[in-house]
Design an enzyme around this catalytic site. Sequence first.
Site, short mmCIF file in Angstrom:
data_model
loop_
_atom_site.label_atom_id
_atom_site.label_comp_id
_atom_site.label_asym_id
_atom_site.label_seq_id
_atom_site.Cartn_x
_atom_site.Cartn_y
_atom_site.Cartn_z
N CYS A 1 58.77 28.66 35.37
CA CYS A 1 57.95 27.98 36.33
C CYS A 1 58.56 27.81 37.71
CB CYS A 1 57.76 26.60 35.79
SG CYS A 1 59.15 26.18 34.77
N ARG B 1 54.03 31.03 41.34
CA ARG B 1 55.03 31.08 40.28
C ARG B 1 54.43 30.78 38.92
NH1 ARG B 1 60.15 31.35 42.93
NH2 ARG B 1 61.22 31.22 40.97
N PHE C 1 54.56 28.14 33.83
CA PHE C 1 54.09 29.49 33.53
C PHE C 1 54.42 29.71 32.06
CE2 PHE C 1 54.03 34.15 35.11
CZ PHE C 1 53.48 34.56 33.92
N ASN D 1 63.20 24.57 35.07
CA ASN D 1 62.83 25.96 35.29
C ASN D 1 63.88 26.79 34.59
OD1 ASN D 1 62.24 28.50 36.14
ND2 ASN D 1 62.66 28.13 38.30
N GLY D 2 63.47 27.48 33.55
CA GLY D 2 64.43 28.29 32.82
C GLY D 2 64.21 28.17 31.34
N GLU E 1 66.61 55.97 33.91
CA GLU E 1 67.00 55.11 35.01
C GLU E 1 67.89 55.79 36.04
OE1 GLU E 1 70.38 52.29 33.04
OE2 GLU E 1 69.77 52.01 35.10
N GLN F 1 66.26 48.21 25.93
CA GLN F 1 66.27 49.53 25.34
C GLN F 1 66.57 49.37 23.86
OE1 GLN F 1 69.07 51.99 27.40
NE2 GLN F 1 69.37 53.38 25.70
N LYS G 1 70.15 49.28 22.47
CA LYS G 1 71.11 48.26 22.89
C LYS G 1 70.42 47.21 23.75
CE LYS G 1 72.68 51.44 26.46
NZ LYS G 1 73.73 51.89 27.34
N GLN H 1 77.01 52.13 31.38
CA GLN H 1 78.04 52.59 32.27
C GLN H 1 78.05 54.10 32.25
OE1 GLN H 1 81.58 50.44 31.54
NE2 GLN H 1 82.53 51.02 33.44
#
Lengths: 466, 1493
Positions: free
Chosen positions: B19, B49, B237, B257-258, B909, B957, B960, B966
Amino acid sequence: MTMTQATAFMATARSDRIYRDVKERVRDWHEVLSPLEAGEVSQQAERCMDCGIPFCHSGCPVNNLIPDWNELAASGQWQRALDRLHATNNFPEFTGRVCPAPCEAACTLNLDDAPVTIKTIECEIVDRGFREGWIGPRVAPRGTGKRIAIVGSGPAGLACAQQLARAGHSPTVFEKADRVGGLLRYGIPDFKLDKSLIDRRVAQMEAEGVIFRTAMEVGVSVSVERLLDDYHLLVLAGGAEEPRDLEAPGRELKGIHFAMDYLTQANRRVAGLVDDDESIVASGRHVVVIGGGDTGSDCIGTAHRQGAASVTQLEILTQPPLSEDKSVTWPNWPMKLRTSSSQEEGGSREFSIGTTGFRGDAGRVSAVMCERDGQEMEIHAELVLLAMGFTGVARDGVAGSAKVRLTERDTIETLGPYQTSVPRIFACGDMRRGQSLVVWAIREGRECAAAVSRALAAPKLQSVER
Amino acid sequence: MDEPRVQGLYDPRHEHDSCGMGFVAHVKGAPSNDIIAKGLQILASLDHRGGVAADPTIGDGAGCLIQIPDALLRAWAVEQRINLPPAGDYAVAMCFLPRDSASREVAEARLEHFVRLEGQVFIGWRDVPVNACGLGSAVLNSAPVIRQALIGRGPNVRDQDAFERKLLAIRKQTQNPLEKLAEQQRLPGLADFYIPSFSSRTIVYKGLLLPRQLGSFYSDLTDPLTKSALAMVHQRFSTNTFPSWRLAHPYRFIAHNGEINTVRGNVNWMNARRRTLESPLIGADLDKMWPIIPHGQSDTACLDNALELLVAGGYPLAHAMMLLIPEAWAGNEQMDPARRAFYEFHAALMEPWDGPAAIAFTDGRQIGATLDRNGLRPARFCLTDDDLVVMASESGVLPIPEEKITRKWRLQPGKMLLIDLEEGRIVDDDEVKGRLAEAEPYGDWLRETQFNLKNLPSAGTEQATDAAELTRLQRAFGYTEEDLKFFLRPMAEEPDDPIGSMGTDTPVAVLSKRPRLLYEYFKQNFAQVTNPPIDPIRESLVMSLVSMIGPRPNLLGRHAGTHKRLEVSQPILTNEDLEKIRSIGDHLDGAFRTITLDATWPSNGDAQALEAALQRLCWEATEAVLADINVLVLSDRAVAPNRIPIPAALAIGAVHHHLIRQGLRMQTGLVAETGEAREVHHMCVLAGYGAEAINPWLAFDTIDDIVSGVPDPKSNYVKALNKGILKVMSKMGISTFQSYCGAQIFDSIGISSTLVERYFFGTSSTVEGIELAELAEECARRHRSGYSTVDDDGLAVGGQWAHRIGGEAHAWTPDSIANLQHAVRGNLPEKYRAFAREINEQEGPLTLRGLLDLRPAGPPVAIEDVEPAADIVRRFATGAMSFGSISREAHTTLAEAMNSIGGRSNTGEGGEEPERFRVGSEGVSFRSAIKQVASGRFGVTTEYLVNADELQIKIAQGAKPGEGGQLPGHKVDREIAKVRHSTPGVGLISPPPHHDIYSIEDLAQLIHDLRHVNPAARISVKLVSEVGVGTVAAGVAKCTADHITISGFEGGTGASPLTSLVHAGLPWEIGLAEAQQTLVLNGLRGRVTLQADGGLRTGRDVAIAALLGADEFGFATAPLIAAGCIMMRKCHLNTCPVGIATQDAVLRARFTGQPGHVVNYFFYVAEELREIMAALGTRRLEEMIGRVDLLEIKSLADHWKAKGVDLRSLLHQPTVEGSRRATPPCARSFDVPVDKALLEGLDDDGSAFVELHVSNVDRSIGTVASGEIARRFGHEGLPPGTLRARLIGTAGQSFGAFLSRGLTLELIGDANDYVGKGLSGGCLIVRPPEAARRQAHENIIVGNTCLYGAIEGEAYFAGVAGERFAVRNSGAVAVVEGMGDHGCEYMTGGVVVSIGSVGRNFAAGMSGGIAYVWDPDRQLQRQCNHTSVNLEPVEDVDRLLELVQHYGEVTGSQRALALLANWPEALSQFVQIMPHEYRRALTDNAVPEVKAA
């Protein structure tokens, strides 16, 4: 796996055992292959890519743990390599010499490069094991008291017996010949497999508790019923002994023999056992070998060494391509032209050629009549060897005495795992599978032993009275 | 209320929310209605938001917390002729009452009863005036009856604090048993009775409202009599669309928020305190409050409950917050020792509540906010010259004239902002924490009571095991050759968790025919969308493996300071460590006593014997704890021919939960001594279910046996485990082992719910499976193999990681690969059939889909009537594989094949070469239709984005999830470097999280950005299957994504730790079914296209995916195999011998794949599918989607282990109306005024200059225009400055995102997060207005994560930037006056100049580019992460001077001018930050072509 090993396949080229020089080797009966230096074997083992799917491992009938012992051989851990090798294969010294190595055809490097020298590595691991004295008897800590009679001492019977002994059972191997080994002993010439290797294994197995009864033909010297009385179980591992015959005019002429009769005699002669029978020798004769398989090759090499005047091999099939289209064959065993060490030693090879009959001279064969693409021809022949494979078990042999049901292909029918139609009688090897490779025989013997062990552990069989 | 209950795979407890939040307060405490009005205005400014549900008139909830409006209530009391006590002596219970009157009467009576029972005065009920005008019917239908109960302080309470405590006791007693009562009294409505606030100081007005509706709905808020000196507001949210009034924030103390990642463990630990918790202040009332944290609440509600307890227990508000959400203190050398001692002391009292969190808190007297240690949520604040403090998720939420603002700043990671309204001042972080840290002699207490294991005297070790015995033990514990080869040996040689590649194609544990370890039935959870994973390597400063063994002090006690504590710096104990613990009774004044409990059972017993052994273990544990033994070692050392080890996780879980249930858990420590655990995942499961430390003794013995020639193999092994554990923790976003311990961050698969309920309580389980009997059988089989006399051929082969006959079964076998390859190369349909037959038939024991049978929908139809294969293949896509992980040949082959059949290939990517964007002369296109946007943002240029039909945000993905990646320097050749806009030879890091997605509303923002840059493209979000992925999918749909990929754990990879390859994520069948069910339940299904991905191989697989709900289908491994892949699993070594996963030129030449092979494969699959469709009687694929009724479950009755598997929940069909498949989306267009004006100028005159006012709701300014420029002119764009805009005000998020060359945006004011994200050549200037009376270098000007993934361009910011400035910058040049933590993280190119101080962890993972920092106070040495960079004097002094000069010119920066005025001295104070790798690459004139490793 080290990084050097991860890329060794790019840096190192394949290098394999080579055959001794033709001129030299045809003058003796010693093995034709000369071993690689151990260091070089390690280097070759490094070429293994340790594939996520090791196709070699599935391509191998005994499912040798090829990447595992390649890695160990590469890093010089020979004794551990030997353990992993023996974990799936009782007799790598045999397969390391006579196996056509389907593993190498399946090797991932064979896709676009030359495969890892798997067979050579296998052979070095086990040869070194014997040299170093690492291979001794592995005696089961305690016995089960179960007695098993095994008929036949070829690779199937031997593998079965060794596995059973190590599981604590008491196997007795019955061999109708005077020495143990079956086709290993009398089918394969010494120049491919030195017979002392068999004696060495037999000694180990005896120490592990296997009893060998040679010159005992089951059904003749001793009845199947008697064995069923004396033993908990019976395993038939007598091989596919019935050779395929050629029904053609003149077949009755002298000088026309089955390859196996010829090879047995030749091998006995090399072993110093003189035969009383009519001798079949190639020396000074024009030899025609009918059949293009391994047995045919063995006849050729033997004939060369006996001093044949000429050797001609006839193959009914067309000549296969020189190389295969790997995109649609790999990792399977491809059809392609192969030249055995014996073929390399001389003689000629004819393809697409059918035998229509034999011409004789005083009751003895003098020529083979052939036909190719509608054209008839004659080949001068003083000794004709029929090497056209085997049709199945000998019907009048032990299979008949044991009254086990056969399949349409004249092999012993098995209902459960290695269990024949007769209770308490199991079968394995060429007898069950039909003619095949030594390595298949070893697999059959091992799996049959496992099936036997399971059967012996089952409560139903435990109560069976001897 | 109308929230659906658990059904099928949907479970409301997986709901997430996030939120925007904020507060406004008058520092001097002057109350006014204006403050409230401002609060409401903040809410309206944060509208974007929030989430948009299927019905746009329904929000997810909004609320406002204010001080008690005494004047308003007094006026009401007068009207009602009620005598109201003085302010402070009465409280208001804000009540959401049941709608049905019977329940309501009971509820009201109940509250009144407890008020009286507790000796307080019930004053009366006030009906809260509400105005329902403008609310949707769904909202109204779920609206509670809202009344306020007024309660007067009784004579038995001493003061207002005591009154508050009483109120808590009343509320708990009223509310806690409601669910049970509702059931007993058959009044279901009773459970809805909810008390949003109950205090004499604060009151909460909240509801299922849109921000703008809050003020009109509650007319109290706009009543001039309502006055408050503070207003705390929140806009929610939620991932779902189910109306819920109570879930709106604020709660009684906090707005959040979190997300709290560790909430499961936190709640468990809280409940475990029942027996030990005592409070002199609360006294006997404490007993009335249990459960302190009721089950089934949101994470914020749980945190609020914990906070109110701590406050009631006497902790000052700020103190309590520091206890709950501590800063990263372990290993922080810079922290004041007293403060560190404070945190270290409190670490034993309570494990952190870990997760991304910006939390505003207030008790009505103080108001403040704090940020988690990672600083993952934005929190900006400003102070005005008339004593206002405004704090919110964004800057610019209130229109305050710039000249009134005296300070603009942000909350920094772990920091706190506190306003004491009674003292009338702002207390900054240092003061508040300093004061608390000095309040008690924490340092002394620690010195006296804290003992580190390493300082205890050695007690010797046990005898080593002999070789023959070792093999027997290894076999009894299920060791295989692979355990030695893939784990123990490499870990003992190199301290790293081993890496592998490609996907998993083995059965999940329950379907395996071999006995599998219990650990394998648990799949690690990971963060996706709703919270971010952490990079444990680059951000190690927030990570901690410290573990406390033994009893914990009373959380609310006075004597916690004398309590002895035993600490270990990491949780893996060597044999010697364990002996120390065993003999600890002899030391430390007998404060600790250890007992070893036998965790084995008799080998002649069955499941009952195992159960009895567990029972015994639990009893022994209880007895031991009651006898004051406070370290329990559960040991399987007694394993022997007649003793079977109990699976260590089972023993630990059983004892841990048993002790929690008995309330004894906090009085003892729990240590596992086990021969079974050996991999990272094993340690994690043990820790996750309560083991505070683990001694893997057999692993140590094995290492002794197999490893030689390595100096300290066992310590390497421990280090490798440590690294792995950190990674597993961090993939869920958890930073500290203490909060990971017992947090149960796992889903179980294939364990019966009775087993879970009993021993792993609270773990999510979707697929039922083994009971104790099967578990016992698995143990017995292992044990028999260990102690049988027959077979001594060493260890079993394993076969999990590489195919072995006699080992674990695999889907990809030599035969299936050969058949498939021969089929596609030789056009041999019969070979394909053989392939499909093998896969489909073997699947029975391999996959969940193999357990499903197809059931015809009707009579079969003729195959000619089934839709043509050419139509079907359009639904197919190839999986994301980057150019870089696979060769160019393989990458273009896939693209060409997919383009030719109308399917889609995915870039992965790594970017794409621009040449591929153009269609070739023969109509052949090598352009990937799907362009992936992943966390590394490599090659994500504006041009790349506009050349796409679909933009896919890769959240996770399959192989993993929750991890980054890397690409080692040796793989980055010229071509790859060019595409990725990096330097050849320099390694590249993909961070675990997207640094612009820490939360669901961030994802909405990224989608917003991508849509603006390419309005024509479909936006896809790639998720990985896990329990709860359905609710995440619903949230993603609410973010307006068009497409969601649900990827299974089988998915492949170029490189991944083996730990993650199989132990994280679930099969796609589960995730897909959950997503389908949840989306249908929410009415969102029609809005999104669902794609199943990960391990699809045959037409039958496609059929099942469609029936479970997939519209589209992704394939990766199978088409690669068609193109020649042979599953070497060597992708990570660059040695792929078929030229696919390699960049080696020699090996690439071996690639023989052709597009035709891939096309053949897909057509074979489609034809197989058509045959299935014909047999099912379906003509078109869309008829099949979501038809779970066409699936039935196969019987597994003859499988020794899997007979309990139950897939019924997968086949649940929610009984709601609405679409069950994707329906085409409507067209979109965007109208951003700035962009519109610029583009009009471009069209008219070829250039433009515009001037406009902007505010924080103007987001992604410049992005639409940039997309258009890239479309017309490519990456080259236009000459610099062709299009210019001067903007005034506060810009919304993503200001100048993906700005193309030719665009210049000048902003006078400030900006929010993500400024210049993906900058592609444009120029950005942000500066304060001349009127501002502030020092630029002391004020924030741009938010967090600016210039993330910037490709090139310029940025000049006259002020301080937030956290993670220039993260993953590839080429932009930026000048700024300071930045927050993690600046220049993962940077690979470009130049960053800071003429102000930088935060901690500067340059972490920076591999390229150069930074210059003006560092007169020599702070940089401490702030910098030196792992990959050198600090050195400036080399290119001309460039630096030029940059500072230019910066001074465009921004008018005072500091720049001052530096230039005395340049030689200034220059000497600059430090150049140069990455080692970059230096090497620059010196190597010729960058070597990539060689095999």
